[in-house]
Motif scaffolding. Structure first.
Motif, short mmCIF file in Angstrom:
data_model
loop_
_atom_site.label_atom_id
_atom_site.label_comp_id
_atom_site.label_asym_id
_atom_site.label_seq_id
_atom_site.Cartn_x
_atom_site.Cartn_y
_atom_site.Cartn_z
N ARG A 1 46.06 46.79 35.04
CA ARG A 1 46.02 47.40 33.73
C ARG A 1 45.00 48.54 33.72
NH1 ARG A 1 50.26 46.70 31.08
NH2 ARG A 1 49.07 47.75 29.43
N THR A 2 45.12 49.41 32.75
CA THR A 2 44.10 50.43 32.52
C THR A 2 43.82 50.44 31.01
OG1 THR A 2 45.81 52.17 32.37
CG2 THR A 2 44.75 51.84 34.51
N ASP A 3 43.31 49.33 30.52
CA ASP A 3 43.21 49.09 29.08
C ASP A 3 41.79 49.23 28.56
OD1 ASP A 3 45.93 48.60 29.00
OD2 ASP A 3 45.72 46.43 29.17
N PHE B 1 32.28 38.12 31.44
CA PHE B 1 32.60 39.25 32.30
C PHE B 1 33.90 39.87 31.80
CE2 PHE B 1 29.78 36.76 34.94
CZ PHE B 1 29.01 37.73 35.58
N LEU B 2 33.85 41.18 31.51
CA LEU B 2 34.96 41.91 30.92
C LEU B 2 35.74 42.67 31.99
CD1 LEU B 2 32.98 43.51 27.93
CD2 LEU B 2 34.03 41.22 28.03
N PHE B 3 37.05 42.83 31.75
CA PHE B 3 37.89 43.53 32.72
C PHE B 3 38.70 44.65 32.05
CE2 PHE B 3 37.43 39.17 34.35
CZ PHE B 3 36.85 39.45 35.59
N TYR B 4 38.81 45.75 32.78
CA TYR B 4 39.65 46.89 32.38
C TYR B 4 40.98 46.84 33.13
CZ TYR B 4 40.88 51.98 32.38
OH TYR B 4 41.50 53.21 32.27
N HIS B 5 40.97 46.35 34.37
CA HIS B 5 42.14 46.39 35.23
C HIS B 5 42.92 45.08 35.31
CE1 HIS B 5 41.72 50.39 36.81
NE2 HIS B 5 40.55 50.17 37.37
#
Length: 284
Positions: free
Chosen positions: A50-52, A253-257
């Motif tokens: 993802r690219t969110d 822990f947060l994710f963008y991908h």
């Protein structure tokens, strides 16, 4: 749109588009029989990424972490090579929250690779213009310098089209900065020379966005770093520092991908104790 409520803070993941990149490149020297147990791949050996962007409000500011891949910014060949199956719907997501791109005050860029920076601009009458015209865009001084003067390797991901239109909006820092109280951008290097992580403190809660040092939950092992990393030993060192620190504090822990989880909380033994899962059938 998935959300995470932490104390008085609400984080919302916007639809910034999706890529499908080579699994071997995304897990570096880790053998496929190992990484494929932890993250799905397609018949081309590509994994969904993802690219969110992550949206939140703090200190009266509307804030984005990263920007997505935008719309119409890639050629047909690039869309094919990067496995782009869907482009950004950030504007539509903001509209659902009663906001417009003009309402964004800050955009926090961990680094300026194309899959993070394409969404900073948009085409209007065949001209690239700022996608968030009233925002201050933060990135590290080292990253901004390399963005504008890429080397033989990095020129494949640092494109002048991604910085020329927003140059007047950019604010840089050396080692770290605090764009708003409780939010820190900390230069780590590793994935790129200027790569940074982002930490957020809200009351007793802590959140950490490791960005591309740990692009998915499957990269939790400190040795599992990307073949795309320019300085892999720096990536490993940053993970050795921040993962145990975050786990000891009970950090999110947060994710963008990540195509599976939006956010994860691990205990000190690395066992998952809480998570926000991405709803794949959510309205797009």
């Amino acid at each position: 749109m998935e959300t995470l409520k932490v104390g008085s803070l609400t984080l919302t993941w916007l639809n910034g588009g999706v890529t499908n990149m080579d699994g071997g490149a995304m897990f570096g020297v880790v053998p496929k029989p190992l990484w494929s147990r932890k993250y799905a791949h397609n018949d081309k050996n590509q994994i969904e990424l993802r690219t969110d962007p992550i949206f939140f409000q703090l200190e009266g500011k509307n804030i984005l972490i990263e920007s997505g891949i935008g719309n119409g910014r890639l050629t047909d060949k690039q869309r094919r090579n990067y496995g782009v199956e869907e482009e950004s719907k950030v504007e539509a997501c903001l509209q659902q929250m009663g906001l417009t791109p003009e309402d964004i005050d800050l955009v926090l860029m961990t680094h300026m690779h194309f899959d993070h920076a394409l969404g900073l601009t948009k085409q209007i009458n065949e001209k690239l213009t700022p996608a968030f015209p009233n925002a201050v865009i933060y990135t590290s001084e080292v990253e901004w310098e390399e963005m504008r003067h890429p080397n033989i390797r990095s020129k494949n991901t640092y494109w002048k089209e991604n910085w020329e239109a927003i140059e007047h909006q950019v604010k840089t820092y050396k080692s770290e900065c605090e764009p708003v109280k409780g939010v820190k951008m900390i230069h780590t290097g590793g994935h790129s020379s200027g790569h940074s992580i982002i930490t957020v403190k809200n009351g007793n809660e802590c959140l950490i966005h490791m960005a591309d040092l740990m692009p998915t939950h499957a990269h939790q092992n400190v040795l599992w770093v990307l073949a795309y990393d320019d300085y892999p030993m720096d990536s490993i060192a940053a993970k050795q520092k921040w993962l145990p620190k975050g786990m000891a504090k009970g950090a999110w822990f947060l994710f963008y991908h990540d195509a599976v989880y939006r956010a994860v909380k691990w205990d000190e033994n690395g066992e998952m104790i809480d998570f926000v899962k991405r709803e794949k059938n959510t309205a797009k």
